[in-house]
Design an enzyme around this catalytic site. Structure first.
Site, short mmCIF file in Angstrom:
data_model
loop_
_atom_site.label_atom_id
_atom_site.label_comp_id
_atom_site.label_asym_id
_atom_site.label_seq_id
_atom_site.Cartn_x
_atom_site.Cartn_y
_atom_site.Cartn_z
N GLY A 33 1.00 0.97 -4.42
CA GLY A 33 1.10 2.42 -4.53
C GLY A 33 -0.25 3.08 -4.72
O GLY A 33 -1.30 2.48 -4.43
N LEU A 35 -1.41 5.48 -2.94
CA LEU A 35 -1.89 5.30 -1.57
C LEU A 35 -3.06 6.24 -1.26
O LEU A 35 -3.01 7.43 -1.58
CB LEU A 35 -0.75 5.56 -0.58
CG LEU A 35 0.48 4.67 -0.74
CD1 LEU A 35 1.49 4.96 0.36
CD2 LEU A 35 0.12 3.19 -0.76
N HIS A 39 -5.00 2.63 2.67
CA HIS A 39 -3.63 2.14 2.90
C HIS A 39 -3.04 2.78 4.15
O HIS A 39 -2.37 2.12 4.94
CB HIS A 39 -2.72 2.52 1.72
CG HIS A 39 -3.13 1.97 0.40
ND1 HIS A 39 -3.67 2.74 -0.60
CD2 HIS A 39 -3.07 0.71 -0.09
CE1 HIS A 39 -3.92 1.98 -1.65
NE2 HIS A 39 -3.57 0.75 -1.37
#
Ligand code: PAF
Length: 283
Positions: A33, A35, A39
């Site tokens: 996570g 992000l 990513h």
């Protein structure tokens, strides 16, 4: 449009089975996570190569070195899902903890060799946690392709070796490090830098690129590394955990640039630990 979120392996497998019946090629992008553009670049690369892309979001307790670090790790699922939707990712797999580590879970995957040294020397147990969770994510999703950033170069090698050794039928696709315009490698840790540290931070990448150029030009390895260490310290970095030249293929230490190499470094800027790496090849 929003991205569907799935929390159990059973649900995930049902969806994947339906995709398989359609003959879809499936990719997975594992994340914890928070992000950022790094990513998202993996998700875009995955969308180019696969018909369906699963992004996983699991803050893996087994790869943290301290409980305090784990507790402080930001959880931004809603924002993460909002970033994925416009890209067209097909599924966010954000499993409940019990789906990854059910009661009685007792298996740890150790990848010898590539896990040793570099970050492995400073973060005991970290790569065992990574290898274990990534193996589970590969097996749960059954993906054909998995996308990893070269920013975490040692992690990439650990995951490759693990998948090969365990015969997990997945193709690991490395993706280039995404950098800020001033060269700083994107990382979720960058937000922890103070404004003055943020000014200094890109020097790490710049020094690695300079050292790589010197090696390409034929400079002796130890001299180039020593100069780079001094330059990192002079730039304002604190403790340098490591700065090494390793073989790109298997992370073996290199005394001469006699095959494709990587210069890898980890150093502290105030309370923030930054890592980076650049390729190093003969001209
Ligand atoms: O790179 C990361 O974010 C994590 O190490 C990974 C690969 C998602 C495993 O938890």
């Amino acid at each position: 449009m929003s991205v569907p979120i799935v929390r159990s392996v059973a649900q995930l497998r049902e969806i994947v089975a339906a995709w398989r019946r359609e003959g879809a090629r499936i990719a997975v992008v594992p994340t914890m996570g928070v992000l950022h553009e790094g990513h998202l670049s993996l998700v875009r690369a995955a969308l180019e190569k696969a018909d369906r892309v699963i992004v996983t979001l699991f803050v893996n307790p087994k790869q943290f070195n301290s409980q305090a670090d784990l507790a402080a790790y930001p959880r931004t699922e809603d924002e993460d899902a909002a970033k994925l939707a416009p890209l067209g990712a097909h599924l966010l797999y954000a499993p409940d903890g019990i789906e990854i580590y059910p009661e009685g879970f007792a298996t740890t995957i150790t990848v010898n060799g590539v896990s040793e040294g570099l970050c492995g020397a400073f973060r005991p147990g970290h790569f065992e946690g990574v290898a274990t969770v990534v193996a589970k994510l590969f097996l749960q999703t059954g993906a054909d392709l998995a996308f990893f950033g070269e920013k975490d170069f040692q992690q990439l090698q650990v995951v490759r070796r693990m998948a090969r050794d365990l015969d997990i039928p997945i193709n690991i696709v490395p993706c280039p490090t995404v950098r800020e315009p001033d060269g700083l490698a994107l990382s979720s840790r960058n937000v922890r830098l103070s404004p003055s540290e943020r000014q200094v931070a890109p020097r790490l990448a710049a020094i690695l690129f300079e050292a790589a150029a010197r090696l390409t030009g034929g400079a002796p390895v130890e001299a180039a590394l020593d100069e780079a260490r001094s330059a990192i310290a002079a730039a304002g970095y604190g403790r340098i955990e490591y700065l090494e030249l390793r073989a790109e293929e298997d992370l073996a230490p290199m005394q001469a640039l006699d095959r494709p190499g990587r210069l890898l470094a980890a150093a502290w800027l105030g309370d923030t630990r930054l890592i980076d790496n650049v390729e190093s090849r003969l001209g």
